[in-house]
Structures are given as C-alpha cells and as structure tokens.
Design an enzyme around this catalytic site. Structure first.
Site, PDB file in Angstrom:
ATOM      1  N   LYS A 220      10.876   1.505   1.499  1.00 41.88           N
ATOM      2  CA  LYS A 220       9.461   1.705   1.602  1.00 41.88           C
ATOM      3  C   LYS A 220       9.070   1.708   0.272  1.00 41.88           C
ATOM      4  CE  LYS A 220       9.114   4.699   5.890  1.00 41.88           C
ATOM      5  NZ  LYS A 220       8.322   3.572   6.506  1.00 41.88           N
TER       6      LYS A 220
ATOM      7  N   HIS B 233      11.852   0.461  16.970  1.00 42.05           N
ATOM      8  CA  HIS B 233      11.233   0.688  15.616  1.00 42.05           C
ATOM      9  C   HIS B 233      11.885   0.304  14.332  1.00 42.05           C
ATOM     10  CE1 HIS B 233       7.799   3.164  17.247  1.00 42.05           C
ATOM     11  NE2 HIS B 233       8.791   3.606  18.188  1.00 42.05           N
TER      12      HIS B 233
ATOM     13  N   LYS C  83       4.224   8.683   2.534  1.00 43.33           N
ATOM     14  CA  LYS C  83       5.255   8.462   3.728  1.00 43.33           C
ATOM     15  C   LYS C  83       6.523   8.915   3.413  1.00 43.33           C
ATOM     16  CE  LYS C  83       4.006   3.910   3.164  1.00 43.33           C
ATOM     17  NZ  LYS C  83       3.673   3.410   4.282  1.00 43.33           N
ATOM     18  N   ARG C  84       7.383   8.772   4.358  1.00 44.07           N
ATOM     19  CA  ARG C  84       8.769   9.178   4.285  1.00 44.07           C
ATOM     20  C   ARG C  84       9.206   8.367   3.039  1.00 44.07           C
ATOM     21  NH1 ARG C  84      13.299   6.814   7.081  1.00 44.07           N
ATOM     22  NH2 ARG C  84      11.822   5.573   8.178  1.00 44.07           N
TER      23      ARG C  84
ATOM     24  N   LYS D  73      -4.541   3.607   9.355  1.00 51.12           N
ATOM     25  CA  LYS D  73      -5.501   4.652   8.896  1.00 51.12           C
ATOM     26  C   LYS D  73      -6.418   4.679   7.823  1.00 51.12           C
ATOM     27  CE  LYS D  73      -2.022   7.652  11.404  1.00 51.12           C
ATOM     28  NZ  LYS D  73      -0.662   8.188  11.143  1.00 51.12           N
TER      29      LYS D  73
ATOM     30  N   THR E 250       1.813   2.726  10.594  1.00 53.48           N
ATOM     31  CA  THR E 250       0.320   3.151  10.886  1.00 53.48           C
ATOM     32  C   THR E 250      -0.561   3.778   9.881  1.00 53.48           C
ATOM     33  OG1 THR E 250       1.344   5.185  11.751  1.00 53.48           O
ATOM     34  CG2 THR E 250       1.215   3.360  13.312  1.00 53.48           C
TER      35      THR E 250
END
Length: 854
Positions: free
Chosen positions: A598, A402, A592-593, A704, A700
């Site tokens: 990110k 991952h 998100k985290r 969504k 993911t």
C-alpha cells in the site's frame, strides 16, 4: 469420550418451542411505550423531517421505560452510558417486528437466502446507522433533548465492534446493509470476537497493541441464542463402518453458541441477521481437579476452547498460532453450514433442494474449508452419494477473491490438517483426485496439473485454500475489472483454463447511507437542497450535481461544508496527538492497513522531499499542507511497524521545525477504525491511493473519499482504474507504472540503486533517513530499511517516486486555483454513484446468486 461429530438431529441444538430464526427475547414489557411511534414519511429525508410532538413523546417514554426496567437506572443519576443503553434498547424494539416479518416472509414464500461467510464484519457503531435507516434520528434527538441528554454524547458511548481489520470487513458490513436495503434475505456468519483486533496505541512513535475490550460493558444490540448451538469437532480419528460410511470420532469438541444482531435496511423496510458464533467448552470445568488445588489445569479445556473466539487474527508466525487460526476458520464455517442445513430442513424438509434455497458466498479464503465441510455433512451425515453432493456443493458456493499476491492466498500444512481435521483432509484428497482427472481431460499436462492441484507439493506439502474455494464454487469473482482480468493471468491462470467461464467480475461498492448521509450530513443537506430528496433513494441522481460544478455559489457552499468537516477533524487531531493543524490547509490523507504494497513509505518519502524543498526555498510559494496517516500493522509485521515509527519520527521533526513556518504538518492518528474514518473522510481534500499497480484488488476507501468530494492521487490499480474512467482524468491525479509495466520491471530484475542514482531528490531523502536525521537519538534506526529498499524494492517505491512527486506538484498547483479544485471536487461526488454497494449486490444477486431483487 467417543463422539461422532454432528450426528444428532437439528432439534438437539434448538430449544423446544422457540423460533430459531426469529428475533427472540425482544425484551418488551407492558411498561414499554413504543406502539405509538409512527413510521416516518418515507418521502421526507430524515434530517429534514420534523417529527410530531406525539412521536417524540412516545419515544421519550420508551427510553424512560428502558432506563428503569432494563438498565435499572434513575433518570436523575443516569450517565451517558445508561442513556446509550436505554436509547439503543428503545430503538431495538422498533426493529424487532420488522425483523420477525422479514424472517416470516422468507419462510412463507420460500425465498432463496444468502449466507455470507466472512471472518470480518467491520460494522462500526450501530445506533446512528439504525436510527438513520429507520428515519428516527431527529425524533431520537428531540426525545433525548427533553430529558436533558445530547444525542451526540449518546452516540459517543458506543464502542466500535472490534470485528474486523480493514477493507475486507468493511466490505462485508456494507454488503450486509445493502442486502437489507434492497430486500435480499441474507444472514451474515462470522465469529463473535471478545477482543477482536487489538487497540493501537502509539508510544514513542511505535505501535503498541493492547486488547480491544469492546464487549466489557455488554452489547445491547445482540440477542444471545442460547438454544442455538452446534458441536464442532477437532482431531481424533476416522473409521469406516460395515456399510462403507465414514465416521469421524473427534478427540475434542467445542460448542458454537449463536449471537444475533439485526441489520436494518434503508427506510427500515427489511431487516437481516448477522449471526456470530462464540466458542464454549463442552466440559468447562474439571471440578475434581479444581478442588484438589489445580485451579489452572482444571480450566484448561475452557481456556483452549474459548481462545477460538477471543482475538481476531491471532499471530500465525508460530505453529500454535497457525493451529488457532485454522481452528477459528473451521469453527465458524462448520457452525454456519450446520445452521444453514438445520434451517433448510425445517423450512423445506428435503436436503436435495439445499442449493435451490441457499447461496453461500465465501468472502476470501478464510471460510474455504467450508467446501470440504459441506461435503462431509452431506455425505457422512445425510447419506448422500458423492456426485450428487458435489453438484449441490458447487451450486451452493461462490467465492470472492481479494488478493493477487500468492503469499496472501492461505495455505495450511497437510500434516496440520490431517491432525486437526482428519475427515476433512480425506475429503480434500478425494476432491483433488477428481479435479485433477477432469483437468487432465481438459488437456492440461503434468506441469499445469501441479499448478491447479489443491495440494502444493513444492513448499512442504500444503493445502491451497484458494484453489479449494475455486474448485468448490460455481462462480469466482474478482472485485474490480483490473483485478479480475489479472486473476485470469496470474494466481488462477491454469485454473481458469481448466474451468473456463467460472471467473467473473463484481467491482466493489460502498453503502452511501453510512459514508455520505451519516458521515457527512452537511454535504448531504447541500446535495438534497440542490437536486432534491430523490437522491437519497436513487444514487444515480448524484449525476444531477454535474451541471452545478462550475457554479461559483455552489462551489462556495461545497467548500464551506468541507471547511466545517476539517475544523472538526482538526480538533480530533489535536485531542489525539497534540498537533495543531490549520483547517485552511490542504488535508492530504492516507488511511488504511499498513502494508508495504500500500506504500505508506512512498508517501513518507515524498513528505520528506517536500520538507527538504521548503527548507531549501523558504520564500517559495508553498501551498499549506497537512499529511494525515492512520492504520494498523499486524503485530508480527515488523517492517510495517517500522514504517509507522518512521511516520511518527518524521512528524516529530517537521512539526517542530520553525523554518517551515507551519506550512507542512504531519500527523499519525492512532487506533484507526470506522468511527475515526467517519471523521476523516468528509474532511479530506486529497485521497492517497498509491499501491503498487496490480497488487490492490479494489479498494473501497478510494470510493468513500471520492463520494465526499476528495480528489484522488493514485496509481492505475484496483478500482482506481474505474474511478478514473467515471470521474474523468482531469479530476484525478494518476501517476506511476501500470500493472503490466510493474510486472515486467520485476521480471526483468529491477535495480533500485540505478533509479536512485538518477534522482537527486530521492538520494537526498534516503540519505537523511539513513543517516538518522529523523532519529537523532538512534542514528541507525532506519539504515536497514533504506538498505533493504535499495537491495530489493519489491513494491517499486523508488521506481514510482519521481512520478509521484511530479503528481504532487500538480496537486499543489491545482489547490492554488480554488475554482478549478472545487469544480473537480464536485465532479467526483457527482460521478461515483456507480460505486454504490447496492449496485454491486444487485449484480451478485443477478449473476451469481440467482436471486430476484425487490
């Protein structure tokens, strides 16, 4: 005490006469009325079906019986929690027979079973999911209404199971649901965290972590299997017997107790098991010491043992934290593999056929120690010759990677492994020696051999868990096409050369039952009304929406469903933060985290740039916008926590500035979890997927959002690449460096100061943050953050800033053309059927697990 780990037959861990795998203790009583509830017509969508009076009354009586006989409540005094428990127990009884039948069929027909090992299972609330998959939502709604109870109030009583952190755990949950929905026999193995990941509070703009006590009121979904337990050893020493066999004598033994939760597939036709392990001390109380007044010391063994299943991801920035993390990983991997072997021997009787009947998927490196553990079990306990055991182990295991960041691939100090798991470490040395011999035979030379070794000799001698998982698996998969390709040229380049053909791609997916049907019932109704109910069983039918994308009346209906969801989210924002937002504004969402790669920081910088522009041009034609952030930072990740604080400080200043006239609002929603995501995603207009290209394995959340009609603004990273190919570049906003460009820029020595000097907007933004415009009470609060960004912008925030701002201008212009916007929104929903986790699981079954799909 001298203890030889796991040397007792499997029956020692299972109570005599009980079915160890079936759903024991279904809690049915003669007074329960459930048999009269008919199975719903599978051809009718649940939310369109009209249950019969008899079906509603039968379920109502079942709920009443549960309230009286298991909750010990009175109807006239019952509160919402009582009704939740009663409704859940009544629903659970509807699952048990199906669960038992699935296990019986698997045993009778000798199906291969998937064992999915994951440190996280972010399952969210289960009642709405189970009712939806059983087709009982409306039956339950009417049954409770007849008792004066609202189903939504009942749903709200269920806490989110605190068993995960982000995408890794939610992927595991989606995969478990998909395996049940397409009829693949599977058991998910993890840890039953009593507190799980922390609950996030935002106080004075800062993240504060408090325990997430999701089990404090009990969990009516789980079945405690007190008769299924395994003893897990730590420490001690290893001896060699006269016959050459190795025996491990642990210095400490912890017991793993099983707790099972049913996982219901679509239409309720198959039910799998999520088995979570809880840690218990084998000698929980030293009574003599307790009676002498040493009340704390007498319980030390219990406290040490139970810490294993107390908290998800305890901080590992100390030696004690690292030890606990490793204990967790070995604890659940060993218990799970022992359980798999016990079940296999009961059903098949021959350990040699283990791989033919079991497929073990390692979800990331956390369970990688299982490779060495299975070898220990086969060689030491079952007397198998090494080469034969290794062939079985490799045929059994497969590994999902991952991450492409080397620092995120787990490794453990050799000294720690030798002290805690001495026999496993011996096995790792032997695996490595044989692996290096084979690599040399494949033509690798010394420098290359160092890179493929399971032991990293360059950084204090550490065991590379990703390498162990790679070498011990017959297939290694990435989770998007880009990610898989980069695996072969970055973190596993030399291993790919040594083991050609082992790396394959399996692009992630999501379960549409949860993320469209349950999260967005209004949009689902519109889709079914437009293209028919077959879409509920065949996601490919979503493509039939494409011809309606230009239809003005359909666009209006699509927009109206979004407006309803945005009004609901606006209420959530106000309730949680006190911030009032306009549902007519563009909802720009990044959830998100919190992590530097990110790039929530990039989003914040653009927000400040937009704020500056609005103030400089107050008469400009500005599209109203609401920036929504949510996510947790690891407790010891100080930079990520500083980014959270900056987001909240920016929010406070912008939201209170009258000069922007409410055209820009910023909100950080605390304690992000599955339930909150189910409120946010249907209401999002713009999906922020802005990671540094080449660093996000898949994502993911991007799937969504697109499924629910949000337009993506993102880099060509992870699954964004495949999403852009499927929805079309005119229906997505792509910006920034590509992965190869990002790698080259870092290798060439990127100088952020040069980039900033060439961008007036970026200079102004960084100056305002550095000078304390958003932290006037502490002007230097973010000076270090800005200086660090200028000195070493590892994630290329400044490099992509101008391109990101330009893409956001295109977003605003498109938002001002509603027909064009809603056409693109519809096309996103229509063209993402391929990202169903059902498709992903079918690919795993066909190409990795060698399993037939029903």
């Amino acid at each position: 005490m001298i203890y030889i780990a796991c040397n007792t037959p499997w029956t020692a861990g299972v109570r005599e006469g009980l079915d160890a795998d079936g759903p024991l203790g279904s809690d049915r009583k003669d007074s329960d009325v459930t048999d009269d509830i008919a199975t719903p017509d599978a051809s009718v969508p649940d939310f369109l079906a009209t249950p019969s009076v008899a079906e509603v009354e039968a379920l109502r009586q079942a709920i009443r019986a549960k309230l009286v006989y298991q909750v010990a409540g009175r109807e006239e005094r019952a509160n919402a929690r009582d009704w939740f428990q009663a409704a859940t127990l009544a629903t659970r009884d509807r699952i048990v027979d199906r669960w038992r039948a699935a296990n019986d069929e698997t045993a009778a027909q000798g199906h291969r079973r998937v064992c999915y090992l994951s440190m996280e299972f972010l399952i969210g609330r289960l009642l709405s999911d189970a009712l939806g998959n059983l087709g009982l939502t409306e039956t339950m709604r009417q049954a409770l209404a007849g008792l004066g109870v609202d189903l939504e109030d009942v749903f709200a009583q269920e806490p989110d199971a605190a068993l995960g952190n982000g995408g890794l755990g939610r992927l595991a949950a989606c995969f478990m649901e998909s395996m049940a929905s397409i009829g693949i026999p599977a058991i998910g193995y993890g840890i039953r965290y009593e507190n799980g990941l922390f609950r996030q509070l935002i106080q004075d703009g800062r993240q504060r972590e408090v325990p997430e006590d999701w089990l404090s009121l009990g969990n009516p979904w789980e079945f405690q299997r007190s008769g299924i337990f395994y003893d897990i050893g730590f420490g001690g020493h290893v001896t060699q017997g006269p016959d050459g066999a190795m025996e491990w004598h642990p210095g400490e033994v912890v017991r793993a107790i099983a707790y099972d939760t049913p996982v219901v597939g679509w239409r309720g036709q198959w039910v799998n098991t999520l088995r979570l392990w809880s840690a218990r001390a084998t000698d929980p109380l030293q009574l003599e010491a307790f009676n002498k007044g040493d009340h704390i010391g007498a319980q030390a063994d219990r406290v040490r043992a139970e810490a294993i299943s107390r908290v998800l991801y305890p901080g590992d920035d100390t030696p004690a934290g690292q030890e606990l993390r490793l204990r967790q990983e070995y604890f659940f991997a060993s218990a799970s593999l022992q359980d798999m072997i016990r079940r296999h021997l009961r059903m098949d009787g021959d350990i040699a056929t283990l791989a033919a009947k079991n497929a073990v998927q390692l979800n990331d490196t956390h369970p990688a120690i299982g490779v060495a553990e299975l070898m220990r079990l086969l060689v030491d306990l079952h007397g198998m010759e090494w080469e034969r055991a290794w062939d079985i182990a490799r045929a059994t295991f497969s590994y999902t990677n991952h991450t492409l960041m080397p620092e995120a691939l787990e490794s453990w100090p050799v000294a720690l492994m030798e002290r805690m798991l001495p026999r496993n470490m011996q096995i790792i040395y032997l695996i490595n020696a044989r692996h290096l011999e084979q690599a040399r035979a494949e033509g690798l030379i010394d420098g290359q051999l160092s890179s493929v070794s399971l032991i990293d000799e360059q950084h204090g001698r550490r065991v590379r868990m990703g390498h162990l998982a790679f070498v011990g698996s017959h297939k290694v998969n990435g989770v998007s096409a880009l990610h898989t390709g980069l695996m072969k040229t970055t973190v596993f380049a030399e291993l790919d050369r040594a083991c050609p053909g082992r790396i394959v791609n399996k692009t992630n997916g999501i379960t549409f039952r949860r993320w469209l049907m349950r999260a967005n019932p209004g949009l689902t109704r519109l889709i079914v009304d437009t293209i028919g109910p077959r879409v509920l069983d065949d996601a490919e039918r979503l493509e039939d929406l494409a011809p309606h994308a230009r239809d003005a009346s359909f666009q209006a209906a699509f927009a109206q469903q979004r407006r309803v969801a945005k009004e609901a989210l606006a209420k959530v924002v106000q309730d949680r933060t006190g911030i009032v937002v306009d549902p007519a504004a563009l909802f720009d969402v990044q959830i998100k985290r919190i992590h530097e790669y990110k790039r929530q920081l990039l989003n914040i910088l653009q927000t400040v740039a937009l704020y500056n522009a609005m103030r400089a041009q107050p008469m400009g034609n500005w599209a109203p916008r609401v920036k929504i952030f949510a996510g947790k930072a690891a407790p010891s990740y100080h930079q990520a926590k500083l980014i959270i604080r900056l987001a909240n400080d920016v929010s406070k200043v912008i939201n209170s500035d009258p000069t922007v006239r409410g055209l820009l609002k910023v909100a950080f929603l605390p304690n992000y979890n599955v339930t909150l995501a189910e409120s946010i995603i249907p209401a999002a207009d713009l999906s922020e997927q802005i990671s540094t290209a080449g660093l996000e394995a898949s994502g993911t959340g991007n799937m969504k959002f697109a499924l629910n009609g949000a337009l993506t603004i993102g880099t060509l990273d992870g699954a964004n690449v495949e999403i852009s190919e499927r929805v079309g570049l005119d229906n997505i906003f792509i910006f920034g460096l590509k992965a190869a460009q990002a790698v080259a820029m870092r290798q060439d020595g990127y100088d952020a100061r040069v980039t900033v000097a060439g961008s007036d907007d970026l200079q102004e933004v960084l100056r305002a943050i550095s000078d304390g415009v958003f932290s006037p009470e502490e002007p230097d609060r973010y000076r270090g953050l800005v200086e660090g960004l200028l000195a070493h912008d590892s994630f290329l925030v400044t490099a992509d800033f101008d391109s990101y701002v330009a893409a956001q201008h295109l977003v605003a212009r498109k938002w001002e053309r509603p027909s064009e916007w809603w056409r693109s929104a519809v096309m996103n929903t229509a063209r993402v059927a391929w990202f169903s986790s059902d498709r992903t699981i079918r690919e795993y079954a066909d190409e990795i697990w060698d399993l037939p799909v029903r």
